[in-house]
Enzyme design. Structure first.
Site, PDB file in Angstrom:
ATOM      1  CB  ALA A  38       2.341  11.745  -1.999  1.00 38.61           C
ATOM      2  CB  ALA A  39       3.430  17.292  -0.423  1.00 37.33           C
ATOM      3  N   GLY A  40       2.210  15.669   2.300  1.00 37.82           N
ATOM      4  CA  GLY A  40       1.889  16.004   3.680  1.00 37.82           C
ATOM      5  C   GLY A  40       2.763  15.312   4.713  1.00 37.82           C
ATOM      6  CE  LYS A  94      -1.712  11.262   5.693  1.00 37.07           C
ATOM      7  NZ  LYS A  94      -2.944  12.013   6.063  1.00 37.07           N
ATOM      8  CD  GLN A 152       2.429  21.449  -1.368  1.00 31.57           C
ATOM      9  OE1 GLN A 152       2.208  20.281  -1.075  1.00 31.57           O
ATOM     10  NE2 GLN A 152       1.512  22.398  -1.248  1.00 31.57           N
ATOM     11  N   GLY A 171     -14.235  17.134   4.381  1.00 27.17           N
ATOM     12  CA  GLY A 171     -14.964  18.268   3.836  1.00 27.17           C
ATOM     13  C   GLY A 171     -16.367  17.836   3.430  1.00 27.17           C
ATOM     14  CG  ASN A 201     -13.911  16.533  -1.356  1.00 21.00           C
ATOM     15  OD1 ASN A 201     -13.949  15.886  -2.390  1.00 21.00           O
ATOM     16  ND2 ASN A 201     -12.921  17.364  -1.052  1.00 21.00           N
ATOM     17  NE  ARG A 228      19.723 -15.034   4.065  1.00 22.98           N
ATOM     18  CZ  ARG A 228      21.012 -14.907   4.375  1.00 22.98           C
ATOM     19  NH1 ARG A 228      21.652 -15.868   5.036  1.00 22.98           N
ATOM     20  NH2 ARG A 228      21.676 -13.818   4.013  1.00 22.98           N
ATOM     21  CG  HIS A 255      17.055 -33.547   9.859  1.00 27.98           C
ATOM     22  ND1 HIS A 255      15.753 -33.784  10.231  1.00 27.98           N
ATOM     23  CD2 HIS A 255      17.431 -34.605   9.100  1.00 27.98           C
ATOM     24  CE1 HIS A 255      15.366 -34.947   9.725  1.00 27.98           C
ATOM     25  NE2 HIS A 255      16.359 -35.465   9.030  1.00 27.98           N
TER      26      HIS A 255
END
Length: 446
Positions: A7-9, A20, A70, A135, A163, A322, A352
Site C-alpha cells: 500500500a505504498a504507491g 490511492k 517503503q 502483467g 497476474n 447526531r 417539529h
C-alpha cells in the site's frame, strides 16, 4: 501464515492528494476491504507496507496490524524486501491494497493449493477480455513466468491470462528469491513477479470470478468497482429476505447487517458497521452510519450517525440524529428536528423544528415545535433534563443547565433559566399588552 499488503504507491492516475488505497468504496477505504478479507481468511499476522503519505494510511489500520515504510518506491519486489524481516511464518501471502474485491474464500483456497503440493509459489490469475494494464501469465515448457505489461512484447500483450498481484509463497523460497532479482527492466524497479520464474515448483491458479482481482488505477475504475461491490452486496441481502426497492440507487457497506422483511427505499446509504433489525422501513433519501437500529423502526428522508434506535421508533422526514443519540421504544422524531448526544425516553416525541442537545428526556414527554435546548455557553456544554410526563409548549428555549421536573408544563414561548419543580406550570415570557383601537384612525404615512 503472514499477509503482506502492498500500500505504498502514489497512484498518479488517481490525480489525488491522498494515497490511492485510502479512497473509499461504499464508505470503506480500499485498504480496509483487503484487510477485511485477510482477517476473514483466518490470517492474523498482517503487515502493511506504506510509503506515500504513510501516516494517512496508517491512521486507518487497526492496532493489531504491523506497518513498515517503503521510503523510496522501487517496485513490488522492493516493497516485500522491506517487509520480510517482520515475517515470522512458513508461508506468506502477498496482496495489493488497491484490489478491494478479493474474497476470503479465494485466499483460503490459494493457500490450500500451495500446501497440497508444496509449491514454492502459487499465483492467482484470471482471464480478462481486455487485459490492458496487467502483467501477463506466460506458461512455457512447464515453467511459469509473469511479464509486466510495460516490458511485454506485442505477442505477449495478446495473452489474456493476467497476474492478479496475489501470491502465496513458501517463506524460505521467497527470502532466497528476493536476493536474486534485479532492476534490469524498463522501469528500473524490483519486480516481485521476477521471483516466480525462479521457482522450481510454481503454478497459476485461475480465479473463476475475475471481478475479485480488479485493481483501481483511476477514478473511473473506482466507480466501476464500487458498482460491482454494490451489486454483490445488494443481491446477497435480497436473497436473505430484505427488500431493496431500487438496488442501483442503494449503497450499503459490506459489514452492514439487516434483518428480514426490512424495506430499503431508493437513494439510501447505509454505511459502516450499522445493524438494522427486522420489519424496518428505511428511506427514501436516507443516510445511516455506524448505528444500531432495532426491529420495526422507520427512518424516512433523514440522517443518522452513531445513534441507537430502539424498536417502534419513528424518525423523519428530514430529521438529523447526531453521534451519541439514543431513542428508546416508540419515540417519534419528526421533520427538521436535530438530536445530539441525548437520550429520548419511551413514547416521547419531538415532531417539529426542534434542537435537543446534551439532553436526557424521560418517558411520555411532548416537545413542542420550535423548542431549543440552549446547551452551549460559548465555553462548555451543559445538560438539560426533562423528566417523565412533562409537556414543553411550542417555541420554548431551555437554557442549560436546567431541569424540568416530572409532570410539569412549560408554556409556549417561554425562556426557562431555572429548574422547574415537579407538577408545576412554568411561564417565562413577557405579558401580552393590548391597546385597543390604537391604530384605528392612523393615516397613511404617519
Amino acid at each position: 501464515m503472514t499477509a503482506i499488503i502492498l500500500a505504498a504507491g502514489l497512484g498518479k492516475r488517481m490525480k489525488s492528494e491522498i494515497p490511492k488505497v485510502v479512497h473509499s468504496i461504499l464508505g470503506l477505504p480500499m485498504i480496509n476491504w483487503v484487510l477485511r478479507a485477510v482477517k476473514k481468511a483466518g490470517i492474523e499476522n498482517i503487515i502493511v507496507v506504506t510509503g506515500y503519505k504513510a501516516e494517512i494510511v496508517e491512521a486507518l489500520l487497526p492496532e493489531d496490524v504491523k506497518t513498515v515504510r517503503q521510503v523510496k518506491q522501487l517496485g513490488t519486489g522492493h516493497a516485500v524486501m522491506v517487509a520480510q524481516d517482520a515475517v515470522m511464518d512458513d508461508e506468506v501471502i502477498v496482496l495489493t491494497g488497491d484490489a478491494p474485491l478479493i474474497s476470503p474464500e479465494t485466499l483460503i483456497n490459494l493457500y490450500k493449493i500451495r500446501r497440497e503440493k508444496d509449491y514454492d509459489v502459487v499465483v492467482a490469475s484470471t482471464f480478462q477480455e481486455d487485459p490492458t494494464g496487467y502483467g501477463r501469465i506466460v506458461r512455457e515448457n512447464g515453467k511459469l513466468r509473469i511479464i509486466e505489461e510495460k516490458d511485454a512484447s506485442e505477442e505477449i500483450k495478446r495473452i489474456k491470462e493476467i497476474n492478479s498481484g496475489i501470491y502465496v509463497f513458501k517463506s524460505d523460497f521467497l527470502k532466497d528469491a528476493l536476493k536474486k532479482i534485479n532492476n534490469n527492466n524498463n522501469q528500473k524497479e524490483y519486480y516481485l513477479t521476477d521471483t516466480v520464474a525462479l521457482a522450481e515448483k510454481a503454478t497459476a491458479h485461475v480465479i473463476e470470478d475475475p471481478t475479485e482481482v480488479l485493481g483501481v488505477n483511476n477514478r473511473v475504475q473506482l466507480a466501476e468497482i464500487q458498482k460491482i461491490a454494490q451489486k454483490k452486496i445488494n443481491e446477497r441481502l435480497m436473497l436473505n429476505g430484505i427488500t431493496i426497492v431500487d438496488p442501483d440507487t442503494t449503497y450499503i457497506s459490506p459489514d452492514v447487517e439487516i434483518g428480514q422483511d426490512t424495506v430499503i427505499e431508493p437513494m439510501t446509504f447505509i454505511l459502516g458497521k450499522t445493524k438494522i433489525g427486522n420489519n424496518c422501513l428505511i428511506g427514501p433519501m436516507t443516510r445511516i452510519i455506524d448505528s444500531s437500529i432495532d426491529d420495526s423502526v422507520s427512518i424516512i428522508r433523514s440522517e443518522v450517525e452513531q445513534a441507537i434506535i430502539k424498536s417502534g421508533a419513528r424518525v423523519g422526514p428530514f430529521s438529523r440524529l447526531r453521534p451519541g443519540t439514543t431513542l428508546l421504544e416508540n419515540t417519534k422524531i419528526g421533520n427538521f428536528v436535530e438530536v445530539k448526544k441525548s437520550t429520548i425516553g419511551r413514547n416521547s416525541k419531538a415532531q417539529h423544528l426542534t434542537y435537543l442537545g446534551d439532553a436526557t428526556i424521560g418517558e411520555d414527554v411532548n416537545i413542542g415545535a420550535g423548542t431549543i435546548t440552549c446547551n452551549y455557553d460559548g465555553v462548555r456544554k451543559h445538560q438539560t433534563i426533562i423528566e417523565n410526563n412533562s409537556f414543553i409548549g411550542s417555541n420554548c428555549s431551555l437554557v442549560a443547565p436546567v431541569k424540568i421536573g416530572e409532570g410539569s408544563v412549560v408554556g409556549a414561548g417561554s425562556v426557562i433559566t431555572d429548574d422547574v419543580p415537579p407538577y408545576s406550570l412554568a411561564l417565562g415570557r413577557g405579558r401580552q399588552v393590548i391597546k385597543e383601537g390604537r391604530y384605528k384612525n392612523k393615516e397613511k404615512g404617519e
